[in-house]
Each structure stands twice: as C-alpha cells, then as structure tokens.
Design an enzyme around this catalytic site. Structure first.
Site, PDB file in Angstrom:
ATOM      1  N   SER A  53       4.868  -1.095  18.210  1.00 42.20           N
ATOM      2  CA  SER A  53       4.470  -0.655  19.550  1.00 42.20           C
ATOM      3  C   SER A  53       5.490   0.319  20.141  1.00 42.20           C
ATOM      4  O   SER A  53       6.658   0.347  19.746  1.00 42.20           O
ATOM      5  CB  SER A  53       4.341  -1.860  20.486  1.00 42.20           C
ATOM      6  OG  SER A  53       3.411  -2.779  19.985  1.00 42.20           O
TER       7      SER A  53
HETATM    8  N1  SAH Z   1       4.658  -7.104  17.992  1.00 39.35           N
HETATM    9  C1  SAH Z   1       4.444  -6.050  17.004  1.00 39.35           C
HETATM   10  C2  SAH Z   1       3.185  -5.269  17.298  1.00 39.35           C
HETATM   11  C3  SAH Z   1       2.408  -4.988  16.050  1.00 39.35           C
HETATM   12  S1  SAH Z   1       0.790  -4.373  16.249  1.00 39.35           S
HETATM   13  C4  SAH Z   1       5.650  -5.154  16.873  1.00 39.35           C
HETATM   14  O1  SAH Z   1       6.540  -5.219  17.733  1.00 39.35           O
HETATM   15  O2  SAH Z   1       5.740  -4.416  15.898  1.00 39.35           O
HETATM   16  C5  SAH Z   1      -0.189  -5.851  16.352  1.00 39.35           C
HETATM   17  C6  SAH Z   1      -0.097  -6.830  15.209  1.00 39.35           C
HETATM   18  O3  SAH Z   1      -1.086  -7.854  15.448  1.00 39.35           O
HETATM   19  C7  SAH Z   1      -0.413  -6.269  13.826  1.00 39.35           C
HETATM   20  O4  SAH Z   1       0.654  -6.554  12.965  1.00 39.35           O
HETATM   21  C8  SAH Z   1      -1.689  -7.004  13.410  1.00 39.35           C
HETATM   22  O5  SAH Z   1      -1.764  -7.268  12.025  1.00 39.35           O
HETATM   23  C9  SAH Z   1      -1.591  -8.276  14.209  1.00 39.35           C
HETATM   24  N2  SAH Z   1      -2.863  -8.979  14.419  1.00 39.35           N
HETATM   25  C10 SAH Z   1      -4.110  -8.450  14.594  1.00 39.35           C
HETATM   26  N3  SAH Z   1      -5.025  -9.422  14.764  1.00 39.35           N
HETATM   27  C11 SAH Z   1      -4.350 -10.616  14.701  1.00 39.35           C
HETATM   28  C12 SAH Z   1      -4.741 -11.982  14.787  1.00 39.35           C
HETATM   29  N4  SAH Z   1      -6.008 -12.353  14.986  1.00 39.35           N
HETATM   30  N5  SAH Z   1      -3.775 -12.927  14.676  1.00 39.35           N
HETATM   31  C13 SAH Z   1      -2.477 -12.586  14.482  1.00 39.35           C
HETATM   32  N6  SAH Z   1      -2.046 -11.311  14.378  1.00 39.35           N
HETATM   33  C14 SAH Z   1      -2.973 -10.332  14.482  1.00 39.35           C
END
Ligand code: SAH
Length: 202
Positions: A53
């Site tokens: 993000s």
């Molecule tokens: N907190 C992360 C943001 C990553 S983007 C950072 O700082 O890098 C969002 C993430 O949510 C992705 O890695 C994606 O695979 C995950 N995601 C999507 N749907 C999900 C679900 N149902 N349960 C858990 N994780 C999920």
C-alpha cells in the site's frame, strides 16, 4: 523529501505513526526491481499480483486505528508485511491473515528475518477473522471490502475500533467503534483505492 515528511504534509499528525514511517526500511519489503521507488508515496506491485500500500494510506489508516502498546490487533491482508511491521513498531500484539499462500510463506519468513515478531500469521480467509484469538482491541482491513464482514464486527472488543475500506471500485475508509454488545458507531473518511478483499470462491 523524506517519506515521513510527505505523509505529514498530506495531513497525518500522529507522531508515533510518523516515527514508524521514518524507522521502517520500506525498500526491504519490495521487489528489488522497484527498490528505487521505495521512498516515494506510491503503492507498488509485490508477489502474486498484489501491492504494497501507499505509505500515506498506511499512515492514515493506522492513525485512525489509534493503536496502544499491548493492543490485540487483527490485520486482514498481510501482503508484504509493511503494515504488519508498522503495527509491531507501535507495540501491538499482531495477528494477521493472508489468503495467498505464496505471500503468506514469503512474508512470514521475511518478517522474522528482519526481526519483527507478530504473534501469529495465518494462512486463511480474512472474511472469517480469527475466532480462536478474538476478541481484538483493533481490527484493520488492508484490502477493499465489498461489504463489512459480520464475523469481524463480532470479533471486536466493546470499546474497540475497526478501520476498513468499504466499496467495490473505490473504497470509503470507514471506522467502526464498538460502543456495546449491540451498538457500533460508524464514521466515514475519504476515498481510497485498494486491491479487492477476495472471497473464497474467487
Ligand atoms: N497490508 C499489506 C497490503 C497488501 S494488499 C501491505 O502492507 O503490504 C492486500 C492483501 O490482502 C493482499 O496481499 C491480498 O492477497 C490480501 N487478501 C485479499 N483477500 C483476502 C482475504 N479474503 N483474506 C486475507 N487476505 C486477503
């Protein structure tokens, strides 16, 4: 300009949150091909078609979350582990769920390598939360949720806060404060754009 300064200029005031942005080496969380961009206030691709993000988004969402030392914090979407590291730096007891196995494995190894110790990293479905470890003081959802998952609201302590971006194409950053067993106060902030919180069948 320093990343923390950029984030501060965009309106984040919480010193503790700004300190985490100063302290955490963001380039380590990114593919080496994007390393040169690590200290820009932008989202970037990580493995499995996901993104790390934008720092402003991380800082803003963390500011709204209001984490205290020792808080039980549930994060949905471990991703690169950057937000997880921010929560660890704030002294939270961090539980985080990731549904992409590749990312889950890689980030688990990586966080321990660079010295962050979340309480528990789970491979699973964030829509369900972690009932075995609930209730949580804070819940942070870091993917765009088409709707607010009920299990997450029910795993929040009375007095707790959940921050979740809600919406399909763009999301409204939304805070839920649990006032009692049955009452939640909802506050909406600006629009953001996250990768989608995927449901099991996808
Ligand atoms: N907190 C992360 C943001 C990553 S983007 C950072 O700082 O890098 C969002 C993430 O949510 C992705 O890695 C994606 O695979 C995950 N995601 C999507 N749907 C999900 C679900 N149902 N349960 C858990 N994780 C999920």
């Amino acid at each position: 300009m320093q990343l923390a300064k950029v984030v501060e200029n965009k309106g984040v005031k919480d010193e503790k949150v700004l300190d985490t942005i100063k302290k955490i080496p963001r380039h380590l969380f990114m593919d080496s091909s994007f390393e040169d961009h690590a200290y820009q206030d932008k989202a970037f691709p990580i493995a499995a078609d996901q993104t790390i993000s934008q720092p402003y988004t991380v800082a803003f969402q963390t500011e709204v979350l209001q984490v205290n030392k020792g808080d039980m914090v549930l994060e949905i979407g471990t991703g690169s582990g950057y937000q997880t590291a921010v929560l660890c730096e704030l002294g939270a007891r961090v539980y985080s769920i990731e549904r992409q196995q590749e990312l889950f494995k890689r980030t688990k190894l990586f966080l321990s390598k660079i010295g962050y110790r979340p309480r528990y990293l789970a491979f699973g479905d964030g829509y369900k939360g972690l009932p075995d470890y609930a209730p949580f003081d804070r819940i942070i959802v870091t993917a765009g949720a088409p709707f607010v998952p009920k299990p997450l609201l029910s795993q929040l302590k009375v007095g707790g806060r959940m921050v979740i971006p809600v919406g399909k194409d763009t999301q409204v950053m939304t805070l839920f404060e649990r006032k009692s067993e049955t009452e939640f106060e909802k506050t909406e902030f600006g629009n953001f754009r996250f990768v989608p919180l995927l449901e099991d069948r996808n």
